[in-house]
Structures are given as C-alpha cells and as structure tokens.
Design a protein around this motif. Structure first.
Motif, PDB file in Angstrom:
ATOM      1  N   ALA A  29       2.623   8.277  -1.057  1.00  0.00           N
ATOM      2  CA  ALA A  29       2.306   7.646   0.231  1.00  0.00           C
ATOM      3  C   ALA A  29       1.691   6.273   0.022  1.00  0.00           C
ATOM      4  CB  ALA A  29       1.361   8.531   1.039  1.00  0.00           C
ATOM      5  N   LEU A  30       0.867   6.135  -1.015  1.00  0.00           N
ATOM      6  CA  LEU A  30       0.225   4.847  -1.290  1.00  0.00           C
ATOM      7  C   LEU A  30       1.224   3.772  -1.688  1.00  0.00           C
ATOM      8  CD1 LEU A  30      -2.883   6.104  -3.271  1.00  0.00           C
ATOM      9  CD2 LEU A  30      -2.906   4.986  -1.027  1.00  0.00           C
ATOM     10  N   SER A  31       2.296   4.159  -2.357  1.00  0.00           N
ATOM     11  CA  SER A  31       3.247   3.165  -2.854  1.00  0.00           C
ATOM     12  C   SER A  31       4.451   2.963  -1.945  1.00  0.00           C
ATOM     13  CB  SER A  31       3.714   3.536  -4.263  1.00  0.00           C
ATOM     14  OG  SER A  31       4.388   4.760  -4.257  1.00  0.00           O
ATOM     15  N   ARG A  32       4.598   3.806  -0.912  1.00  0.00           N
ATOM     16  CA  ARG A  32       5.742   3.675  -0.001  1.00  0.00           C
ATOM     17  C   ARG A  32       5.651   2.360   0.768  1.00  0.00           C
ATOM     18  NH1 ARG A  32       5.298   8.288   3.129  1.00  0.00           N
ATOM     19  NH2 ARG A  32       6.140   9.425   1.365  1.00  0.00           N
ATOM     20  N   ARG A  33       6.791   1.670   0.817  1.00  0.00           N
ATOM     21  CA  ARG A  33       6.857   0.366   1.492  1.00  0.00           C
ATOM     22  C   ARG A  33       7.680   0.492   2.764  1.00  0.00           C
ATOM     23  NH1 ARG A  33       8.443  -4.134  -2.654  1.00  0.00           N
ATOM     24  NH2 ARG A  33       7.723  -5.409  -0.915  1.00  0.00           N
ATOM     25  N   PRO A  34       7.115   0.151   3.915  1.00  0.00           N
ATOM     26  CA  PRO A  34       7.859   0.243   5.175  1.00  0.00           C
ATOM     27  C   PRO A  34       9.180  -0.530   5.087  1.00  0.00           C
ATOM     28  CG  PRO A  34       5.571  -0.317   5.595  1.00  0.00           C
ATOM     29  CD  PRO A  34       5.774  -0.392   4.112  1.00  0.00           C
ATOM     30  N   ALA A  35      10.244   0.121   5.502  1.00  0.00           N
ATOM     31  CA  ALA A  35      11.597  -0.445   5.478  1.00  0.00           C
ATOM     32  C   ALA A  35      11.991  -0.888   4.068  1.00  0.00           C
ATOM     33  CB  ALA A  35      11.727  -1.598   6.472  1.00  0.00           C
ATOM     34  N   GLY A  36      11.301  -0.362   3.066  1.00  0.00           N
ATOM     35  CA  GLY A  36      11.619  -0.678   1.684  1.00  0.00           C
ATOM     36  C   GLY A  36      11.176  -2.040   1.209  1.00  0.00           C
ATOM     37  N   GLN A  37      10.593  -2.840   2.100  1.00  0.00           N
ATOM     38  CA  GLN A  37      10.218  -4.192   1.708  1.00  0.00           C
ATOM     39  C   GLN A  37       8.860  -4.647   2.226  1.00  0.00           C
ATOM     40  OE1 GLN A  37      13.297  -6.777   3.121  1.00  0.00           O
ATOM     41  NE2 GLN A  37      13.257  -5.910   5.174  1.00  0.00           N
ATOM     42  N   GLY A  38       8.234  -3.868   3.107  1.00  0.00           N
ATOM     43  CA  GLY A  38       6.899  -4.217   3.586  1.00  0.00           C
ATOM     44  C   GLY A  38       5.860  -3.948   2.510  1.00  0.00           C
ATOM     45  N   GLN A 153      -7.286  -8.011   8.927  1.00  0.00           N
ATOM     46  CA  GLN A 153      -5.835  -7.947   9.161  1.00  0.00           C
ATOM     47  C   GLN A 153      -5.177  -6.987   8.179  1.00  0.00           C
ATOM     48  OE1 GLN A 153      -3.719 -11.713   9.585  1.00  0.00           O
ATOM     49  NE2 GLN A 153      -5.654 -12.674  10.158  1.00  0.00           N
ATOM     50  N   HIS A 154      -5.537  -7.098   6.903  1.00  0.00           N
ATOM     51  CA  HIS A 154      -4.888  -6.261   5.891  1.00  0.00           C
ATOM     52  C   HIS A 154      -5.281  -4.792   6.004  1.00  0.00           C
ATOM     53  CE1 HIS A 154      -2.751  -9.483   4.119  1.00  0.00           C
ATOM     54  NE2 HIS A 154      -3.808 -10.114   3.649  1.00  0.00           N
ATOM     55  N   VAL A 155      -6.519  -4.502   6.324  1.00  0.00           N
ATOM     56  CA  VAL A 155      -6.890  -3.092   6.462  1.00  0.00           C
ATOM     57  C   VAL A 155      -6.226  -2.506   7.711  1.00  0.00           C
ATOM     58  CG1 VAL A 155      -9.094  -3.234   7.763  1.00  0.00           C
ATOM     59  CG2 VAL A 155      -8.737  -1.438   6.056  1.00  0.00           C
ATOM     60  N   GLY A 156      -6.051  -3.310   8.754  1.00  0.00           N
ATOM     61  CA  GLY A 156      -5.306  -2.853   9.929  1.00  0.00           C
ATOM     62  C   GLY A 156      -3.854  -2.586   9.595  1.00  0.00           C
ATOM     63  N   GLN A 157      -3.266  -3.447   8.767  1.00  0.00           N
ATOM     64  CA  GLN A 157      -1.890  -3.229   8.335  1.00  0.00           C
ATOM     65  C   GLN A 157      -1.780  -1.943   7.523  1.00  0.00           C
ATOM     66  OE1 GLN A 157      -1.292  -6.896   6.245  1.00  0.00           O
ATOM     67  NE2 GLN A 157      -0.913  -8.072   8.104  1.00  0.00           N
ATOM     68  N   ALA A 158      -2.745  -1.705   6.640  1.00  0.00           N
ATOM     69  CA  ALA A 158      -2.731  -0.488   5.817  1.00  0.00           C
ATOM     70  C   ALA A 158      -2.843   0.750   6.700  1.00  0.00           C
ATOM     71  CB  ALA A 158      -3.851  -0.524   4.782  1.00  0.00           C
ATOM     72  N   GLY A 163       0.006   5.359   9.385  1.00  0.00           N
ATOM     73  CA  GLY A 163       0.569   6.008  10.567  1.00  0.00           C
ATOM     74  C   GLY A 163       2.078   6.156  10.480  1.00  0.00           C
ATOM     75  N   LEU A 164       2.745   5.147   9.935  1.00  0.00           N
ATOM     76  CA  LEU A 164       4.195   5.253   9.740  1.00  0.00           C
ATOM     77  C   LEU A 164       4.519   6.369   8.753  1.00  0.00           C
ATOM     78  CD1 LEU A 164       5.275   1.496   9.403  1.00  0.00           C
ATOM     79  CD2 LEU A 164       5.648   3.021  11.359  1.00  0.00           C
ATOM     80  N   ASN A 165       3.740   6.452   7.681  1.00  0.00           N
ATOM     81  CA  ASN A 165       3.955   7.507   6.674  1.00  0.00           C
ATOM     82  C   ASN A 165       3.790   8.888   7.286  1.00  0.00           C
ATOM     83  OD1 ASN A 165       4.483   5.676   4.619  1.00  0.00           O
ATOM     84  ND2 ASN A 165       2.409   5.753   3.793  1.00  0.00           N
TER      85      ASN A 165
END
Length: 169
Positions: A29-38, A153-158, A163-165
């Motif tokens: 889950a930590l290494s998963r990238r949204p849409a493979g590139q986020g 901003q970055h912690v909000g993105q994380a 949530g996506l995961n």
C-alpha cells in the motif's frame, strides 16, 4: 497566542496526519502509485519529512536529522544522500520505498528537532533574513510558513492516496 505556539500547533498537525495516514499500511500500500504514475504514500511521507528537515535545520544551525541520526543509511535509497525528492522523475519516485515504521521514525525525529527549535523562537526571530537570493529576501517566518504549506499539501496528498488504496481494496 505567541507566534511560536501557532507554529508548534501547525507542525503538530502535520505529525498527527502523518501518523494517521501510515497507520496499518503494509509495504504494498505504501508503494502503490495512483494510476501507476502518481506519487506513492512512501514517497510523499519521505519527501515531506526531508523538506521539513532541510528547511528547518538550516536556519536553526543544526545538522539535518537525515544524516545526524543515521536515517540516510537506514533508508538505503539509491539516491544522492542530500536528495529531498524535489524535481523527482517517475523513475526516482519508484526508488523511494520504505516500511511504515521507518517512515514514521524519521518523521518523528524531524518533528522533535522542529519542536525543539520552535520552542526557543521569539516573534522577533521570525523577521531574521535567512536567504538573500530572493527578492524580497526570505525571512525565517516566511520560510517556516512556506515549509508548512508544502508539508500540509503533501500529507493531504498521502491521506488522499490512502483513501484510494482503501477504496480499491
């Protein structure tokens, strides 16, 4: 409320959100990238911790926690030791992998150094010019607010990626 108390509260909120975002996540889950590139959660937490470390330690006259506490060696990233993630390519984002405990340990150590520095600040200290390469020159207060904005901003993105995961199961 004094300025340093306000800053302590703001940096404390970053720390709380980092811990909540990392809670219970496995390496996948930590290494998963949204849409493979986020950006992955691991990269985002590492990067925001590096940014806080770099941007607070310099004006505080302290060595970065990254090196002084041995985190560069513990992370064993195939990146230059002074890398903070700024301007990373997609390939470089993929290189940042770390277990939840290590990410949290590093962020906590950075947060402790930030808190110690902020406790000693007066309102007058915030007016001290720390970077004359900009016009107007950058004061400590402006640098701290800029660092807060970036880290929030970055912690909000994380948290969003978490949530996506969860939604993807």
């Amino acid at each position: 409320m004094k300025s340093n108390e306000l800053l302590l509260d703001a940096f404390g909120r970053i720390r709380e959100t980092v811990a909540a975002t990392l809670r219970g996540l496995d390496d996948e889950a930590l290494s998963r990238r949204p849409a493979g590139q986020g950006n992955s959660i691991a990269w985002l937490i590492w990067h925001l911790s590096r940014i806080e470390d770099v941007q607070v330690s310099a004006p505080a006259g302290l060595e970065e926690v990254w090196t002084s506490h041995g985190f560069a060696g513990r992370f064993k990233l195939p990146l230059p030791q002074d890398d903070s993630g700024y301007g990373h390519t997609s390939r470089q984002v993929d290189l940042v992998r770390a277990p939840r405990e290590l990410l949290l340990d590093y962020h906590d150590a950075v947060h402790r150094q930030t808190v110690k520095f902020l406790h000693g600040l007066s309102d007058e200290d915030l007016d001290r010019v720390i970077d004359t390469s900009w016009n107007p020159p950058v004061t400590l207060g402006v640098r701290l607010v800029s660092t807060l904005a970036d880290c929030l901003q970055h912690v909000g993105q994380a948290a969003y990626v978490r949530g996506l995961n969860v939604a993807q199961g």
